[in-house]
Design a protein around this motif. Sequence first.
Motif, mmCIF file in Angstrom:
data_model
loop_
_atom_site.group_PDB
_atom_site.id
_atom_site.type_symbol
_atom_site.label_atom_id
_atom_site.label_comp_id
_atom_site.label_asym_id
_atom_site.label_seq_id
_atom_site.Cartn_x
_atom_site.Cartn_y
_atom_site.Cartn_z
ATOM 1 N N UNK A 117 1.105 -1.322 -0.325
ATOM 2 C CA UNK A 117 0.089 -0.411 -0.309
ATOM 3 C C UNK A 117 1.057 1.282 -0.084
ATOM 4 N N UNK A 118 0.383 2.404 -0.683
ATOM 5 C CA UNK A 118 0.895 3.681 -0.198
ATOM 6 C C UNK A 118 0.707 4.484 0.697
ATOM 7 N N UNK A 119 1.175 4.896 1.522
ATOM 8 C CA UNK A 119 1.023 5.455 2.865
ATOM 9 C C UNK A 119 1.268 7.397 2.569
ATOM 10 N N UNK A 120 2.374 7.649 2.338
ATOM 11 C CA UNK A 120 2.954 9.240 2.008
ATOM 12 C C UNK A 120 3.507 9.150 0.719
ATOM 13 N N UNK A 121 3.190 10.660 0.055
ATOM 14 C CA UNK A 121 3.477 11.074 -1.490
ATOM 15 C C UNK A 121 4.230 12.172 -0.964
ATOM 16 N N UNK A 122 6.071 11.758 -1.893
ATOM 17 C CA UNK A 122 6.345 12.560 -1.260
ATOM 18 C C UNK A 122 6.858 14.014 -2.534
ATOM 19 N N UNK A 123 6.740 13.284 -4.145
ATOM 20 C CA UNK A 123 6.517 14.129 -4.993
ATOM 21 C C UNK A 123 5.428 14.166 -5.496
ATOM 22 N N UNK A 124 4.078 15.130 -6.010
ATOM 23 C CA UNK A 124 3.046 15.317 -6.049
ATOM 24 C C UNK A 124 3.170 15.481 -7.952
ATOM 25 N N UNK A 125 4.105 15.282 -8.084
ATOM 26 C CA UNK A 125 4.365 15.762 -10.055
ATOM 27 C C UNK A 125 5.716 14.419 -10.034
ATOM 28 N N UNK A 126 5.466 14.045 -10.737
ATOM 29 C CA UNK A 126 6.132 13.031 -11.731
ATOM 30 C C UNK A 126 7.589 13.764 -12.433
ATOM 31 N N UNK A 127 8.544 12.475 -11.366
ATOM 32 C CA UNK A 127 9.695 13.739 -12.150
ATOM 33 C C UNK A 127 10.430 12.736 -13.645
ATOM 34 N N UNK A 128 10.138 12.402 -13.540
ATOM 35 C CA UNK A 128 10.892 11.697 -15.421
ATOM 36 C C UNK A 128 11.386 12.417 -16.359
ATOM 37 N N UNK A 129 11.929 12.535 -17.050
ATOM 38 C CA UNK A 129 12.930 12.396 -18.291
ATOM 39 C C UNK A 129 13.807 12.462 -18.752
ATOM 40 N N UNK A 130 13.999 12.558 -20.144
ATOM 41 C CA UNK A 130 15.239 12.052 -20.413
ATOM 42 C C UNK A 130 16.516 13.758 -21.386
ATOM 43 N N UNK A 131 16.960 12.837 -20.999
ATOM 44 C CA UNK A 131 18.161 13.975 -21.306
ATOM 45 C C UNK A 131 18.480 13.679 -22.535
ATOM 46 N N UNK A 132 18.531 15.063 -23.907
ATOM 47 C CA UNK A 132 19.911 14.949 -24.974
ATOM 48 C C UNK A 132 20.776 15.615 -24.657
ATOM 49 N N UNK A 133 21.809 15.581 -25.630
ATOM 50 C CA UNK A 133 22.918 16.223 -26.208
ATOM 51 C C UNK A 133 22.091 17.456 -27.437
ATOM 52 N N UNK A 134 22.545 18.483 -27.389
ATOM 53 C CA UNK A 134 21.584 19.630 -28.225
ATOM 54 C C UNK A 134 22.056 19.322 -29.611
ATOM 55 N N UNK A 135 23.803 18.593 -29.920
ATOM 56 C CA UNK A 135 24.222 18.814 -30.786
ATOM 57 C C UNK A 135 23.426 17.373 -31.229
ATOM 58 N N UNK A 136 22.741 16.360 -31.227
ATOM 59 C CA UNK A 136 22.314 14.921 -31.331
ATOM 60 C C UNK A 136 21.523 15.628 -32.066
ATOM 61 N N UNK A 137 21.161 17.411 -32.300
ATOM 62 C CA UNK A 137 19.767 16.531 -32.616
ATOM 63 C C UNK A 137 18.504 16.705 -32.294
ATOM 64 N N UNK A 138 17.900 16.405 -30.728
ATOM 65 C CA UNK A 138 17.097 15.316 -30.421
ATOM 66 C C UNK A 138 16.690 16.610 -29.970
ATOM 67 N N UNK A 139 15.449 17.539 -30.430
ATOM 68 C CA UNK A 139 14.843 18.378 -29.787
ATOM 69 C C UNK A 139 13.389 18.344 -29.146
ATOM 70 N N UNK A 140 12.547 17.367 -29.506
ATOM 71 C CA UNK A 140 11.311 16.972 -28.934
ATOM 72 C C UNK A 140 11.574 15.240 -28.516
ATOM 73 N N UNK A 141 10.148 14.476 -27.850
ATOM 74 C CA UNK A 141 9.686 13.325 -27.282
ATOM 75 C C UNK A 141 10.177 12.714 -29.306
ATOM 76 N N UNK A 142 9.628 12.767 -30.117
ATOM 77 C CA UNK A 142 9.318 12.103 -31.336
ATOM 78 C C UNK A 142 10.722 11.859 -32.093
ATOM 79 N N UNK A 143 12.109 12.920 -31.842
ATOM 80 C CA UNK A 143 13.819 12.509 -32.257
ATOM 81 C C UNK A 143 14.031 11.351 -31.954
ATOM 82 N N UNK A 144 13.476 10.655 -30.060
ATOM 83 C CA UNK A 144 13.847 9.957 -29.512
ATOM 84 C C UNK A 144 13.555 8.680 -30.150
#
Length: 341
Positions: A117-144
């Motif tokens: 069971x979950x009993x207390x919440x530490x983060x009210x918003x999800x923290x997940x992300x992806x990080x890319x180098x700008x030089x890779x040409x990845x500027x949005x999710x579709x570029x993944x």
Amino acid sequence: MPTSVMTRRSLLVGAAATTAAAMTACDSGSGGKASSRQTEKVTILTGVGFQGREAPIFVAREKGWFTEVGLEVQALPGKGTTDNLKNLVGGQATFATLDVSGALMEYTKPGGIKNFRLTSVLHQRNLACFIALKSSGINGPRDLAGKTLSYVPGGINHLLFATYAQLANFDPSKIKWVNAGPLQHAALLAERRVDAVSQFVPAVDSVRALAKQPITVLPFTDYLTDLHGSAVGVTADTAQNKPDLVRRFNSALLRGLKYAIDHPDEAGQIYAAQKETQGQKPEAAVSELKGLVGYIEGIADAPLGHFDMSRVARNIAILQGAGAVPAGLPPTDIVLTNLAG
């Protein structure tokens, strides 16, 4: 400042003050119940390894707030929600840090783990992300699409990826995944061994510092707007048979959380001085704690650490709409609102 934001912040401050007052009363005016109680040893699994956002555990321990409620707490390095759940129900830990959405997905899948069971919440918003180098040409999710990404098996970036890809409208099937430890992702990116790394938003500055070049950050919240982040879980048996233990632990941990985001510089120093953190730099922890504030405060109409059940229902609805969990899950089956402390 909007009235609604002030109200939420007032709730958070008030909750922290109430907790502090209760602790003081316990020490000075309640006949020394906390100090006379036999100390109970418990363990908590972190989210993934030891990273700066885990500082509230060590702040509460260093300040003696766990001791005040009769607990001796050992922190163990977690390995993501899936493994943390296996270890929790297997008896390897008393408490576990779990991503709410990842826990919901595990609970509802055929043959999934349900004894928690979950009993207390530490983060009210999800923290997940992806990080890319700008030089890779990845500027949005579709570029993944078609790229090589790092991940932690059982971690929320990997668990939620298909849902994220569906809402961002790209094909997740051709991704190549590289398994990485919690402190390896930034190095993999800097060395261009992957195109993007799984990470949490508060750690962006640390990745940027190691990469030494401009980066692109793709937060999951751009598409998964109402998902929670991490919460504290226990087995269903512990929740039912030891509710006082759970409340005491949560009250001290949430006190540490409030102190850590209010005093990030001190909390970062405390974190970096622990034997578990193996000499990590305090500056990285400070940066993470400062980045956490927007994921904790001013979001839910509930005190710090308490679930807002209307948001839990929306969290479930988003996952249901994406096909990540089946319909018909009542929030109260997995989330308990009376054990936050």
